[in-house]
Design an enzyme around this catalytic site. Structure first.
Site, PDB file in Angstrom:
ATOM      1  N   GLU A  87       0.804  -1.223   0.000  1.00 45.55           N
ATOM      2  CA  GLU A  87       0.000   0.000   0.000  1.00 45.55           C
ATOM      3  C   GLU A  87       0.835   1.270   0.000  1.00 45.55           C
ATOM      4  OE1 GLU A  87       0.391  -2.272   2.417  1.00 45.55           O
ATOM      5  OE2 GLU A  87       0.240  -1.410   4.420  1.00 45.55           O
ATOM      6  N   HIS A  90      -8.001  -4.104  -1.363  1.00 45.45           N
ATOM      7  CA  HIS A  90      -7.276  -4.203  -0.094  1.00 45.45           C
ATOM      8  C   HIS A  90      -6.239  -3.084   0.030  1.00 45.45           C
ATOM      9  CE1 HIS A  90      -5.347  -6.459   3.285  1.00 45.45           C
ATOM     10  NE2 HIS A  90      -4.264  -5.863   2.811  1.00 45.45           N
ATOM     11  N   GLU A  91      -5.409  -2.943  -0.984  1.00 49.66           N
ATOM     12  CA  GLU A  91      -4.347  -1.926  -0.899  1.00 49.66           C
ATOM     13  C   GLU A  91      -4.946  -0.519  -0.867  1.00 49.66           C
ATOM     14  OE1 GLU A  91      -1.815  -3.298   0.020  1.00 49.66           O
ATOM     15  OE2 GLU A  91      -2.140  -5.301  -0.790  1.00 49.66           O
ATOM     16  N   HIS A 136      -6.073   0.389   2.591  1.00 46.12           N
ATOM     17  CA  HIS A 136      -4.978   0.831   3.466  1.00 46.12           C
ATOM     18  C   HIS A 136      -4.801   2.353   3.435  1.00 46.12           C
ATOM     19  CE1 HIS A 136      -3.070  -2.636   5.271  1.00 46.12           C
ATOM     20  NE2 HIS A 136      -2.892  -3.265   4.122  1.00 46.12           N
ATOM     21  N   GLU A 161      -3.906  -4.599   9.266  1.00 46.10           N
ATOM     22  CA  GLU A 161      -4.385  -5.598   8.303  1.00 46.10           C
ATOM     23  C   GLU A 161      -5.812  -6.080   8.559  1.00 46.10           C
ATOM     24  OE1 GLU A 161      -2.949  -5.937   5.595  1.00 46.10           O
ATOM     25  OE2 GLU A 161      -0.949  -5.146   6.030  1.00 46.10           O
ATOM     26  N   ASP A 168       8.437  -9.863  10.672  1.00 49.59           N
ATOM     27  CA  ASP A 168       7.891 -10.718   9.630  1.00 49.59           C
ATOM     28  C   ASP A 168       7.140 -11.922  10.225  1.00 49.59           C
ATOM     29  OD1 ASP A 168       7.956 -10.521   6.828  1.00 49.59           O
ATOM     30  OD2 ASP A 168       9.076 -12.408   6.726  1.00 49.59           O
ATOM     31  N   TYR A 191      -4.754 -10.710   9.670  1.00 53.80           N
ATOM     32  CA  TYR A 191      -5.688 -10.449   8.577  1.00 53.80           C
ATOM     33  C   TYR A 191      -7.078 -11.017   8.884  1.00 53.80           C
ATOM     34  CZ  TYR A 191      -1.651  -9.248   5.641  1.00 53.80           C
ATOM     35  OH  TYR A 191      -0.531  -8.655   5.118  1.00 53.80           O
TER      36      TYR A 191
HETATM   37  N1  BES Z   1       1.033  -4.420   3.783  1.00 46.41           N
HETATM   38  C1  BES Z   1       0.815  -5.717   3.258  1.00 46.41           C
HETATM   39  C2  BES Z   1       2.076  -6.393   2.804  1.00 46.41           C
HETATM   40  C3  BES Z   1       3.134  -6.565   3.880  1.00 46.41           C
HETATM   41  C4  BES Z   1       2.803  -6.844   5.196  1.00 46.41           C
HETATM   42  C5  BES Z   1       4.449  -6.480   3.534  1.00 46.41           C
HETATM   43  C6  BES Z   1       3.809  -6.991   6.156  1.00 46.41           C
HETATM   44  C7  BES Z   1       5.448  -6.626   4.489  1.00 46.41           C
HETATM   45  C8  BES Z   1       5.121  -6.888   5.809  1.00 46.41           C
HETATM   46  C9  BES Z   1      -0.196  -5.688   2.101  1.00 46.41           C
HETATM   47  O1  BES Z   1      -1.226  -4.768   2.270  1.00 46.41           O
HETATM   48  C10 BES Z   1      -0.864  -7.036   2.041  1.00 46.41           C
HETATM   49  O2  BES Z   1      -1.505  -7.382   2.983  1.00 46.41           O
HETATM   50  N2  BES Z   1      -0.690  -7.758   0.950  1.00 46.41           N
HETATM   51  C11 BES Z   1      -1.266  -9.063   0.748  1.00 46.41           C
HETATM   52  C12 BES Z   1      -2.467  -9.009  -0.146  1.00 46.41           C
HETATM   53  C13 BES Z   1      -3.773  -8.852   0.534  1.00 46.41           C
HETATM   54  C14 BES Z   1      -4.905  -8.960  -0.482  1.00 46.41           C
HETATM   55  C15 BES Z   1      -4.028  -9.779   1.679  1.00 46.41           C
HETATM   56  C16 BES Z   1      -0.249  -9.929   0.024  1.00 46.41           C
HETATM   57  O3  BES Z   1       0.763  -9.395  -0.427  1.00 46.41           O
HETATM   58  O4  BES Z   1      -0.462 -11.117  -0.080  1.00 46.41           O
HETATM   59 ZN    ZN Z   2      -2.573  -5.335   3.763  1.00 48.53          ZN
END
Ligand code: BES
Ligand code: ZN
Length: 625
Positions: free
Chosen positions: A293, A317-318, A321, A340, A397, A405
């Site tokens: 995002e 989703h993005e 955010h 999330e 991480d 989520y």
């Molecule tokens: N912000 C996240 C990606 C992220 C989280 C990167 C934690 C690094 C550390 C992004 O918004 C996200 O949640 N992406 C998901 C997709 C979403 C539809 C659930 C993904 O990349 O799978």
């Molecule tokens: Zn996200």
């Protein structure tokens, strides 16, 4: 986690009038929360504005230049502490006015493998600026330099990924989600390439390869982003557009045609979009996530380009955010669910507005299945299944699981169903408004929830079981249940197939990829290669061009040792670097005694992946590094 213990873990620092040098640019932050993943001491000196001046060197795979930081500082503060990891710090200056720079005394602390090293810069009584000349190290974890062979064209590509704590691997900065600053940047790239950031962006290439950027809304470091490549722009609506490599642009434009409508739906739900433009860049397939995002410019994987707009909920989703996360930001990575969980909730509401409740309930149902699998995987009693996490001393991480989520989503949905949608929506709208450009802790949110919503609905306060959701393990009793009649039909089809109905006689004509995903997921375990082949003959799963269908079918193919699919699986794993798809496939190979094959594929694929995915798969495969 025990709430009172959590309260002790952070301290509020009220900034009183003269405490911090007032700055006319951004309002002085009212409270600062202790972040276990940053060395910064914002109560002493805090970054308010960042000016970057960087050159992108594709030959060496490094960025080099200067970062100039404008500070707000407490009277008497003798130093500013920055986060760095692997940076080559060449020189540091301080300045009172941003013009005359004086060499400064600075010290790089010992390196921690996760947190990196402090850069402490000594300040004089009137110092307001610090300038650092530096270069990134080759292999910096936030950066991926792609050779032309790994792009869709004939030019190299650079992409960054700063969340959670990787901004410090390309910029010396206070890398904490609770510290916001505005920024501007000058970025020099090889002629012919375009550069984009999470800021006001160009729509055309510049002859001289020098790009300037401005971000006037304050953002935390994890939202700093840069992409460089052979990139073109196409508008989608009055305030939205898409960037992609030229050969991908048409497909991207088609797939994302609903973006402007999504923004309208989102605004009608939870208030104005505060970032002026909303653009998306479709990156090369090695991007380690589905989406990121980055403000004003969502970074997205090309694996959402299914050709039928079936995977655009990722963009919803993005986009969501832009409120949950980018406006109201989790104070630390322990509060990641605030980013999330709210965003998944908001994502499904946007999709409900766009495609109807029947559609969003499929998404909610899939999310519940993900949650069940994740809880089983982590262990139903494990503290990592709490919404409030304890990640101190660990890689943030580790908190990036379905818990934040999907459990986050179901918690909010539980509140919604208890107080009613109207009351919940009004609460959320004023929440995003009141706490815009601020940070939020879990306890802070629970207090607001109590004061603003639950006290007006005393019966809800009793029934929701907040502590069980936030500080307890697994999935609490009375979790809401997604009602998907479309999935009921899928389950009927699976049942019919099990008792011998031929695949071609199942009524699947109207199915979207979500129904297919649910179909594959609902198949019984160990059906054997013969039945796999029969399903494949009828539905061509192995040749699917929908990445979500591919990922699920390939995982099953590996577990069934259905080798007809293996060439396709190898192609997928060597082309796509999205970690969410990689991990289950490599894991399935290992768990079924096919480690040699996993290593053989990884040997070929590893150099195609972003360092973030490499780290995870190295660990999974015990890859010798
Ligand atoms: N912000 C996240 C990606 C992220 C989280 C990167 C934690 C690094 C550390 C992004 O918004 C996200 O949640 N992406 C998901 C997709 C979403 C539809 C659930 C993904 O990349 O799978
Ligand atoms: Zn996200």
């Amino acid at each position: 986690m025990n709430p009172s213990h959590f309260l002790l873990r952070f301290y509020l620092l009220f900034v009183i009038g003269s405490g911090l040098l007032a700055c006319d640019k951004a309002p002085v932050q009212e409270s600062i929360v202790d972040d276990p993943h940053s060395y910064a001491r914002p109560e002493e000196a805090r970054v308010q504005h960042l000016s970057l001046d960087l050159s992108v060197d594709f030959d060496k795979g490094v960025l080099a230049g200067t970062a100039t930081l404008e500070l707000a500082r407490a009277q008497g503060a003798k130093q500013v502490i920055l986060d760095t990891r692997g940076l080559d710090i060449q020189q540091v200056w301080i300045s009172n006015d941003g013009q005359a720079m004086i060499p400064a005394t600075h010290r790089l602390g010992p390196t921690d493998s996760i947190m990196g090293a402090t850069l402490a810069v000594e300040l004089s009584p009137n110092t307001r600026f610090v300038r650092i000349a530096y270069a990134t190290e080759p292999g910096a974890e936030a950066l991926q330099f792609l050779p032309p062979a790994l792009t869709s064209g004939s030019q190299p590509f650079l992409l960054t990924q700063s969340q959670a704590i990787l901004a410090r691997t390309w910029i010396p900065i206070q890398d904490s989600p609770g510290i916001r600053f505005t920024y501007d940047a000058k970025v020099r790239v090889p002629k012919g390439l375009m550069a984009l950031m999470s800021a006001e962006n160009p729509v055309a290439r510049r002859e001289d390869g020098v790009y300037t950027f401005k971000m006037s809304q304050p953002v935390p470091a994890y939202l700093l982003a840069l992409a460089v490549g052979d990139i073109e722009f196409a508008p989608l609506g009055p305030r939205s557009g898409v960037y992609a490599e030229p050969s991908v642009l048409e497909a991207a434009k088609y797939e994302l045609a609903e973006v402007e409508e999504m923004i309208d739906i989102a605004e009608a739900l939870y208030g104005p979009y505060r970032w002026e433009r909303y653009d998306v860049i479709i990156l090369p397939p090695s991007f380690p996530f589905g989406g990121m995002e980055n403000p004003r410019l969502t970074f997205a994987t090309p694996t959402i380009l299914a050709g039928d707009r079936s995977l655009v909920s990722l963009i919803a989703h993005e986009l969501a955010h832009s409120w949950s996360g980018n406006l109201v930001t989790n104070a630390t990575w322990n509060d990641f669910w605030l980013n999330e969980g709210f965003t998944v909730y908001f994502e499904y509401r946007i999709m409900e507005g766009l495609k109807g409740r029947g559609y969003s309930e499929m998404l909610a149902h899939l999310s519940y299945q993900d949650l069940l699998e994740e809880v089983a995987d982590i262990g139903p009693d494990h503290a990592d299944t709490h919404l409030a996490l304890q990640l101190e001393g660990r890689n943030p991480d580790d908190g990036m699981t379905s818990i934040a989520y999907d459990k986050g989503y179901y918690f909010l949905r539980r509140i919604e169903e208890t107080v009613g949608r109207e009351a919940f929506d009004a609460f959320l709208r004023s929440y995003f408004d009141r706490y815009a450009f601020k940070t939020m802790t879990t306890t802070g949110f629970l207090q607001i929830l109590d004061q603003e919503l639950l006290q007006k609905h005393p019966e809800a306060a009793e029934t929701v079981q907040i502590d069980a959701w936030v500080y307890g393990p697994g999935i609490p009793d009375q979790a809401p249940v997604a009602q998907s009649t479309r999935f009921d039909l899928v389950e009927d089809a699976v049942a019919a197939w099990i008792v011998g109905v031929s695949p071609t006689d199942l009524k699947t004509e109207e199915w979207s990829s979500h129904e297919w995903i649910h179909f594959i997921r609902s198949l019984p375990d160990s059906i054997g290669t013969e039945k796999m082949a029969a399903l494949d003959a009828a539905f061509a799963f192995t040749r699917s061009t929908n990445s979500e269908v591919q990922a699920r079918w390939y995982a099953r193919a590996i577990r069934e040792q259905y080798t007809e699919a293996y060439p396709a699986i190898r192609r997928f794993l060597t082309r796509v670097g999205r970690r969410k798809f990689l991990t289950p496939l490599y894991r399935a190979l290992i768990e079924t005694g096919q480690r040699d094959l996993a290593l053989d594929i990884y040997r070929e694929a590893r150099s195609h992946y972003h360092p973030i995915s490499v780290q995870s798969i190295d660990e999974l495969l015990d890859w010798p590094v």
